[in-house]
Design a protein around this motif. Structure first.
Motif, PDB file in Angstrom:
ATOM      1  N   PRO A 276       0.807  -1.226   0.000  1.00  0.00           N
ATOM      2  CA  PRO A 276       0.000   0.000   0.000  1.00  0.00           C
ATOM      3  C   PRO A 276       0.842   1.278   0.000  1.00  0.00           C
ATOM      4  CG  PRO A 276      -0.266  -1.191   2.089  1.00  0.00           C
ATOM      5  CD  PRO A 276       0.563  -2.053   1.200  1.00  0.00           C
ATOM      6  N   VAL A 277       2.056   1.216   0.552  1.00  0.00           N
ATOM      7  CA  VAL A 277       2.899   2.422   0.546  1.00  0.00           C
ATOM      8  C   VAL A 277       3.325   2.737  -0.883  1.00  0.00           C
ATOM      9  CG1 VAL A 277       4.896   3.577   1.554  1.00  0.00           C
ATOM     10  CG2 VAL A 277       3.875   1.653   2.733  1.00  0.00           C
ATOM     11  N   ILE A 278       3.668   1.693  -1.624  1.00  0.00           N
ATOM     12  CA  ILE A 278       4.090   1.903  -3.013  1.00  0.00           C
ATOM     13  C   ILE A 278       2.944   2.547  -3.791  1.00  0.00           C
ATOM     14  CG2 ILE A 278       4.852   0.747  -5.137  1.00  0.00           C
ATOM     15  CD1 ILE A 278       6.146  -1.401  -3.279  1.00  0.00           C
ATOM     16  N   ALA A 279       1.723   2.055  -3.550  1.00  0.00           N
ATOM     17  CA  ALA A 279       0.565   2.639  -4.243  1.00  0.00           C
ATOM     18  C   ALA A 279       0.366   4.090  -3.827  1.00  0.00           C
ATOM     19  CB  ALA A 279      -0.686   1.818  -3.939  1.00  0.00           C
ATOM     20  N   LEU A 280       0.507   4.385  -2.524  1.00  0.00           N
ATOM     21  CA  LEU A 280       0.279   5.751  -2.032  1.00  0.00           C
ATOM     22  C   LEU A 280       1.298   6.721  -2.623  1.00  0.00           C
ATOM     23  CD1 LEU A 280      -1.328   7.597  -0.138  1.00  0.00           C
ATOM     24  CD2 LEU A 280       0.126   6.849   1.739  1.00  0.00           C
ATOM     25  N   ILE A 281       2.584   6.312  -2.597  1.00  0.00           N
ATOM     26  CA  ILE A 281       3.638   7.171  -3.170  1.00  0.00           C
ATOM     27  C   ILE A 281       3.338   7.393  -4.653  1.00  0.00           C
ATOM     28  CG2 ILE A 281       6.118   7.247  -3.796  1.00  0.00           C
ATOM     29  CD1 ILE A 281       5.992   7.618  -0.869  1.00  0.00           C
ATOM     30  N   GLY A 282       2.868   6.330  -5.320  1.00  0.00           N
ATOM     31  CA  GLY A 282       2.531   6.440  -6.742  1.00  0.00           C
ATOM     32  C   GLY A 282       1.375   7.405  -6.963  1.00  0.00           C
ATOM     33  N   HIS A 283       0.317   7.317  -6.135  1.00  0.00           N
ATOM     34  CA  HIS A 283      -0.844   8.203  -6.312  1.00  0.00           C
ATOM     35  C   HIS A 283      -0.481   9.651  -6.003  1.00  0.00           C
ATOM     36  CE1 HIS A 283      -3.074   4.688  -7.033  1.00  0.00           C
ATOM     37  NE2 HIS A 283      -3.350   4.357  -5.785  1.00  0.00           N
ATOM     38  N   MET A 284       0.416   9.851  -5.016  1.00  0.00           N
ATOM     39  CA  MET A 284       0.836  11.226  -4.706  1.00  0.00           C
ATOM     40  C   MET A 284       1.847  11.721  -5.749  1.00  0.00           C
ATOM     41  SD  MET A 284       1.185  11.604  -0.578  1.00  0.00           S
ATOM     42  CE  MET A 284       2.547  10.489  -0.331  1.00  0.00           C
ATOM     43  N   GLY A 285       2.434  10.786  -6.488  1.00  0.00           N
ATOM     44  CA  GLY A 285       3.465  11.168  -7.470  1.00  0.00           C
ATOM     45  C   GLY A 285       4.702  11.706  -6.792  1.00  0.00           C
ATOM     46  N   SER A 286       4.952  11.245  -5.563  1.00  0.00           N
ATOM     47  CA  SER A 286       6.041  11.861  -4.815  1.00  0.00           C
ATOM     48  C   SER A 286       7.296  11.003  -4.839  1.00  0.00           C
ATOM     49  CB  SER A 286       5.591  12.148  -3.389  1.00  0.00           C
ATOM     50  OG  SER A 286       5.148  10.972  -2.786  1.00  0.00           O
ATOM     51  N   TRP A 287       7.588  10.433  -6.007  1.00  0.00           N
ATOM     52  CA  TRP A 287       8.851   9.713  -6.125  1.00  0.00           C
ATOM     53  C   TRP A 287       9.951  10.707  -6.514  1.00  0.00           C
ATOM     54  CZ3 TRP A 287       4.486   8.114  -9.028  1.00  0.00           C
ATOM     55  CH2 TRP A 287       4.388   8.702 -10.290  1.00  0.00           C
ATOM     56  N   PRO A 288      11.197  10.395  -6.147  1.00  0.00           N
ATOM     57  CA  PRO A 288      12.290  11.296  -6.529  1.00  0.00           C
ATOM     58  C   PRO A 288      12.574  11.170  -8.026  1.00  0.00           C
ATOM     59  CG  PRO A 288      12.966   9.685  -4.852  1.00  0.00           C
ATOM     60  CD  PRO A 288      11.650   9.236  -5.375  1.00  0.00           C
ATOM     61  N   ALA A 289      13.148  12.233  -8.599  1.00  0.00           N
ATOM     62  CA  ALA A 289      13.483  12.206 -10.030  1.00  0.00           C
ATOM     63  C   ALA A 289      14.427  11.040 -10.324  1.00  0.00           C
ATOM     64  CB  ALA A 289      14.150  13.519 -10.412  1.00  0.00           C
ATOM     65  N   ARG A 290      14.246  10.442 -11.488  1.00  0.00           N
ATOM     66  CA  ARG A 290      15.035   9.264 -11.859  1.00  0.00           C
ATOM     67  C   ARG A 290      16.554   9.509 -11.776  1.00  0.00           C
ATOM     68  NH1 ARG A 290      14.660   4.518 -15.167  1.00  0.00           N
ATOM     69  NH2 ARG A 290      12.409   4.631 -15.414  1.00  0.00           N
ATOM     70  N   PRO A 291      17.062  10.666 -12.285  1.00  0.00           N
ATOM     71  CA  PRO A 291      18.518  10.870 -12.192  1.00  0.00           C
ATOM     72  C   PRO A 291      19.021  10.950 -10.751  1.00  0.00           C
ATOM     73  CG  PRO A 291      17.559  12.368 -13.813  1.00  0.00           C
ATOM     74  CD  PRO A 291      16.406  11.727 -13.089  1.00  0.00           C
ATOM     75  N   ILE A 292      18.201  11.518  -9.852  1.00  0.00           N
ATOM     76  CA  ILE A 292      18.608  11.580  -8.437  1.00  0.00           C
ATOM     77  C   ILE A 292      18.709  10.156  -7.884  1.00  0.00           C
ATOM     78  CG2 ILE A 292      17.873  12.358  -6.111  1.00  0.00           C
ATOM     79  CD1 ILE A 292      18.480  14.757  -7.765  1.00  0.00           C
ATOM     80  N   GLN A 293      17.728   9.336  -8.261  1.00  0.00           N
ATOM     81  CA  GLN A 293      17.728   7.950  -7.773  1.00  0.00           C
ATOM     82  C   GLN A 293      18.964   7.194  -8.253  1.00  0.00           C
ATOM     83  OE1 GLN A 293      14.226   5.591  -7.797  1.00  0.00           O
ATOM     84  NE2 GLN A 293      12.833   7.312  -7.953  1.00  0.00           N
TER      85      GLN A 293
END
Ligand SMILES: Cc1ncc(COP(=O)(O)O)c(C=O)c1O
Length: 421
Positions: A276-293
């Motif tokens: 559920p956390v993965i889904a929540l982060i996905g719905h909020m769109g609050s993942w870090p930018a790919r290059p930062i990752q």
């Protein structure tokens, strides 16, 4: 066209959101500086890039990934190579093994913090937190939780104690602890943390028998790599392995790599709770930018090299803390009304300016304004961290100041204090 005030249009939740008191003080300080006034900003928990730089290998990796055009969505939980690096780091550094499937990244510690409360709390359930502490009271509101404030005092180095937690344990659904603690710069010992874990474990043992949901511990350790010589950061699972199933750990490069503006934090939790956390982060769109990752994946894949960076960072923090420590000790020993709690970790120092009788005032706010005007030092009262006592305690942060600025500020402080003594 005129109409009702903005408040009329908004939800109760939106109307109840408090603005950050730290940021409003920081705005006041910036205005004074823009007007040419001499002020040392011991205010924000940010790192100024002139004083503290992120590792060069990080920025180089970042630039190279940007040039490779890696611009599409990353997976919501984080890039697999990043989750793997962070998982190995948590094992290496804290003995915490959640596997890569138990690591979820977000754009800083805040989204994963928000997600961890959402995971467990129903409206009205108890969210317990130490006081003083950074921002928890805002999260209580955002989750419509019952506020359970566990006050520390100077005897407990302002950390919540096992006795304080025990008194409220039956009302608690989520307990958040932070060590090294913002705003006090103090850390739990293994015994102190172990005693709190024992209270949680005993309660959860009882709750399991009656089918009640357990107390979950959110352990915010964003300053864990910054401790003074001789102080070891401790993690709940290190001191009580049985805490594994009840502990969510939060960390971030915002503090560890002094990269507050690059926005990458992570949560380490039992993998069975991850979906559920993965889904929540996905719905909020609050993942870090790919290059930062990608850059973080590379940086955290080499723990030994990372430790060298942390050693150097610790010594630059300590250069500043030493000046504060020495100057405030001298002032205190010469009878001036200042006191402090020896720093143990993070970038903060708990400092007491007991100027009530010297200035004939009753509030920390009046003392703050006097320090700003007469000594040119900007500090944050503990009220901004939920401790309402008018007792003269303030947070000093060294994240945005040079060694020379700290020295100059201490001279101005001593002169100002002498003038009212
Ligand atoms: C204790 C603590 N936790 C979390 C955060 C938030 O970190 P981030 O900037 O990664 O959202 C801060 C920021 O100051 C902090 O002091």
């Amino acid at each position: 066209m005129t109409g009702p005030d903005g408040e009329w249009y908004l939800s109760e939740l939106a109307n109840g959101i408090e603005r950050s008191r730290i940021l409003s003080i920081a705005t006041q300080v910036k205005k004074m500086k823009d007007e040419g006034k001499q002020v040392t900003a011991f205010t924000v928990g940010d790192f100024s890039p002139e004083q503290f730089q992120v590792p060069l290998s990080f920025t180089e990796a970042l630039a190279s990934v940007v040039h490779q055009n890696q611009t599409n969505y990353p997976p919501a939980a984080g890039l697999p190579e990043l989750r793997e690096s962070l998982s190995n780091w948590m094992i290496y550094k804290y003995g915490l093994n959640v596997g890569s499937e138990g690591i979820i990244v977000g754009s800083g510690a805040r989204p994963v913090l928000f997600a961890s409360f959402k995971l467990f709390l129903e409206p009205g359930e108890g969210l317990a937190h130490g006081v003083p502490a950074w921002n928890n009271h805002y999260y209580v509101h955002l989750n419509s939780a019952k506020d359970i404030a566990i006050e520390g005092d100077s005897d407990s180095r302002f950390l919540p104690t096992a006795d304080g937690v025990k008194e409220r344990i039956s009302e608690i659904r989520v307990l958040i602890l932070n060590s090294p603690l913002n705003p006090t710069g103090t850390c739990f010992t293994a015994d102190e943390l172990g005693a709190i874990c024992d209270v949680v474990l005993e309660e959860n043992h009882k709750r399991r028998k009656t089918g009640q949901k357990p107390v979950m511990l959110v352990y915010d350790q964003v300053y864990s790599t910054m401790t003074v010589k001789g102080i070891e950061h401790v993690h709940p699972v290190q001191v009580r392995p049985d805490m594994f199933e009840f502990t969510i750990t939060l960390d971030a490069i915002s503090k560890s790599l002094t990269a507050t503006g690059l926005r990458l934090g992570w949560m380490a939790l039992p993998p069975k709770l991850a979906a559920p956390v993965i889904a929540l982060i996905g719905h909020m769109g609050s993942w870090p930018a790919r290059p930062i990752q990608q850059a973080a994946a590379e940086t955290y894949s080499d723990p030994k090299k990372l430790e060298l960076y942390f050693e150097d960072l610790d010594s630059r923090i300590s250069d500043r803390m030493e000046i504060l420590f020495t100057s405030l000790t001298q002032m205190r020993d010469s009878g001036l009304p200042v006191d402090f709690i020896p720093p143990q970790g993070g970038i903060y120092l708990s400092t007491r300016f007991n100027l009530f009788s010297a200035l004939g005032v009753n509030t920390n706010e009046e003392i703050r304004l006097w320090l700003l005007k007469e000594a040119g030092i900007a500090v944050i009262p503990f009220q901004a961290f939920g401790l309402e006592d008018e007792s003269g305690w303030f947070r000093i942060s060294i994240g945005a100041v040079s060694v020379d600025e700290v020295s100059d500020a201490m001279v101005r402080l001593e002169n100002a204090l002498q003038s009212i003594h």
